[in-house]
Design a protein around this motif. Structure first.
Motif, PDB file in Angstrom:
ATOM      1  N   SER A 261      55.408  85.980  11.012  1.00 12.41           N
ATOM      2  CA  SER A 261      54.568  84.904  11.221  1.00 12.41           C
ATOM      3  C   SER A 261      55.215  83.624  10.792  1.00 12.41           C
ATOM      4  CB  SER A 261      53.104  85.258  10.297  1.00 12.41           C
ATOM      5  OG  SER A 261      53.524  85.277   8.913  1.00 12.41           O
TER       6      SER A 261
ATOM      7  N   ARG B 290      57.310  82.940  13.894  1.00 11.56           N
ATOM      8  CA  ARG B 290      56.420  82.010  15.043  1.00 11.56           C
ATOM      9  C   ARG B 290      56.064  80.764  14.482  1.00 11.56           C
ATOM     10  NH1 ARG B 290      57.517  82.971  19.068  1.00 11.56           N
ATOM     11  NH2 ARG B 290      59.627  83.303  18.086  1.00 11.56           N
ATOM     12  N   TYR B 291      55.799  80.514  13.538  1.00 14.63           N
ATOM     13  CA  TYR B 291      55.755  79.200  12.666  1.00 14.63           C
ATOM     14  C   TYR B 291      56.486  77.942  13.133  1.00 14.63           C
ATOM     15  CZ  TYR B 291      55.607  75.516   9.076  1.00 14.63           C
ATOM     16  OH  TYR B 291      55.745  74.112   8.708  1.00 14.63           O
TER      17      TYR B 291
ATOM     18  N   TYR C 174      49.932  80.753  10.456  1.00 14.30           N
ATOM     19  CA  TYR C 174      48.812  80.645  11.624  1.00 14.30           C
ATOM     20  C   TYR C 174      48.229  79.546  11.566  1.00 14.30           C
ATOM     21  CZ  TYR C 174      51.048  84.517  13.750  1.00 14.30           C
ATOM     22  OH  TYR C 174      51.780  85.597  14.571  1.00 14.30           O
TER      23      TYR C 174
ATOM     24  N   VAL D 225      50.301  76.684  12.895  1.00 17.35           N
ATOM     25  CA  VAL D 225      50.168  77.217  14.384  1.00 17.35           C
ATOM     26  C   VAL D 225      49.073  76.829  15.142  1.00 17.35           C
ATOM     27  CG1 VAL D 225      50.689  79.103  15.712  1.00 17.35           C
ATOM     28  CG2 VAL D 225      52.074  78.826  13.930  1.00 17.35           C
TER      29      VAL D 225
ATOM     30  N   CYS E 219      51.961  84.959  19.591  1.00 16.61           N
ATOM     31  CA  CYS E 219      51.377  85.199  18.263  1.00 16.61           C
ATOM     32  C   CYS E 219      50.206  86.021  18.430  1.00 16.61           C
ATOM     33  CB  CYS E 219      51.004  83.617  17.921  1.00 16.61           C
ATOM     34  SG  CYS E 219      52.265  82.516  17.498  1.00 16.61           S
TER      35      CYS E 219
END
Length: 311
Positions: free
Chosen positions: A117, A120-121, A216, A219, A239
């Motif tokens: 995570s 992805r951020y 998230y 994000v 994501c």
């Protein structure tokens, strides 16, 4: 009072009870296990052979696939052996081995999902600096930390089980050994063991939850303010795959370990099989269906193999 040496093993109650549906259940487990091995090994193969997949995201995904194979390999072999030999028991030492590896892989996966995570951020919120922030060295460090945390967590709990005494015929209500069920069968004071479970699980869980939720939150905030950015939309698609895996893994895990233990049923044992076997089977399906790069890599691999064969 006797000790654990007086107990030759534990009866796996759920497995011994399913006399009429053993074959159907084992066939289902075999198919799920086969799909898990095939799907995750295919992902590992594609990531290691396709140059376009040599990125941090796929490095983490490869480690997740390795963990999924390891996780599903804990209950499956012993269940097959139990069915073939019709012996629904497990020795004390083998029970501790199952518990150790189950906690090792489960805790490592919890940490790895949190690190994915964060990856992805950075990829969505800082796309221009992504390669510099999450480089190969950082990936290796983060992954090593996940495995070290998992190893430490499993080692502490496994060593703490050595202080427990078992002075009667023990019955474990499940299809394989789990830490809490082992503690419940003990006739000695297990307060310290339970306290350590709650303290360590709370620390790991809070840190993982904070990392995932914070990553998230940022994000989604970036995506909502940049609706027409194709790169970030593509990242958001990845994501959603990751979030789906997190929700399935955490939901089955929480439902299994936060239910009343005094009334544990065969359905609860099946829930344990869900997070240890069914979720690892779903992960490659979720990622492959929503990931264009993985599908393109598979097409390229199949095309190259066909070309070599015809040549």
């Amino acid at each position: 009072m006797g000790n654990k040496s007086e107990v030759p093993g534990f009866l796996l109650f759920d497995m011994s009870e399913l006399t009429d549906s053993q074959f159907s259940l084992l066939l289902l487990i075999f198919l799920i296990y086969l799909m898990t091995l095939t799907g995750n090994l295919l992902i590992i193969l594609l990531i290691n052979t396709d140059a376009n997949l040599q990125t941090p995201m796929y490095f983490f995904l490869e480690n997740l696939s390795i963990l999924d194979i390891c996780m599903s390999s804990i209950p499956a072999p012993h269940l097959f052996y139990s069915y073939l030999t019709q012996t629904f028991s497990i020795t004390y030492s083998n029970c501790r081995v199952q518990i150790f590896f189950l906690m090792l892989f489960a805790t490592t996966e919890v940490c790895l999902l949190a690190m994915m995570s964060y990856d992805r951020y950075v990829a969505i919120c800082y796309p221009l600096h992504y390669i510099n922030i999450v480089d190969k060295k950082i990936c290796a460090i983060l992954t090593s930390c996940a495995w070290i945390i998992g190893l430490g967590y499993a080692l502490v709990h496994t060593l703490c089980t050595l202080r427990l005494n078992f002075c009667y015929v023990a019955i474990i209500k499940g299809f394989f050994c789990e830490l809490y069920q082992l503690i419940q069968t003990s006739c000695s004071d297990s307060f310290i063991n339970i306290l350590i479970i709650y303290v360590m699980a709370s620390v790991v869980g809070v840190i993982a939850f904070f990392t995932i939720s914070t990553s998230y939150f940022r994000v989604f905030r970036v995506i909502l303010h940049n609706k027409f950015n194709k790169g970030r939309t593509k990242g958001f698609s990845t994501c959603t795959s990751h979030l789906t895996v997190i929700i399935i893994f955490y939901t089955t895990f929480i439902f299994n370990y936060f239910q009343p233990k005094t009334n544990r049923s065969a359905a609860a044992g099946l829930l344990s099989l869900t997070y240890s076997m069914f979720t690892p089977c779903l992960n490659p399906i979720i990622y492959s269906l929503r990931n264009t790069e993985l599908k393109n890599a598979l097409r390229r691999t199949l095309t190259n193999r066909r070309f070599v064969f015809l040549k």
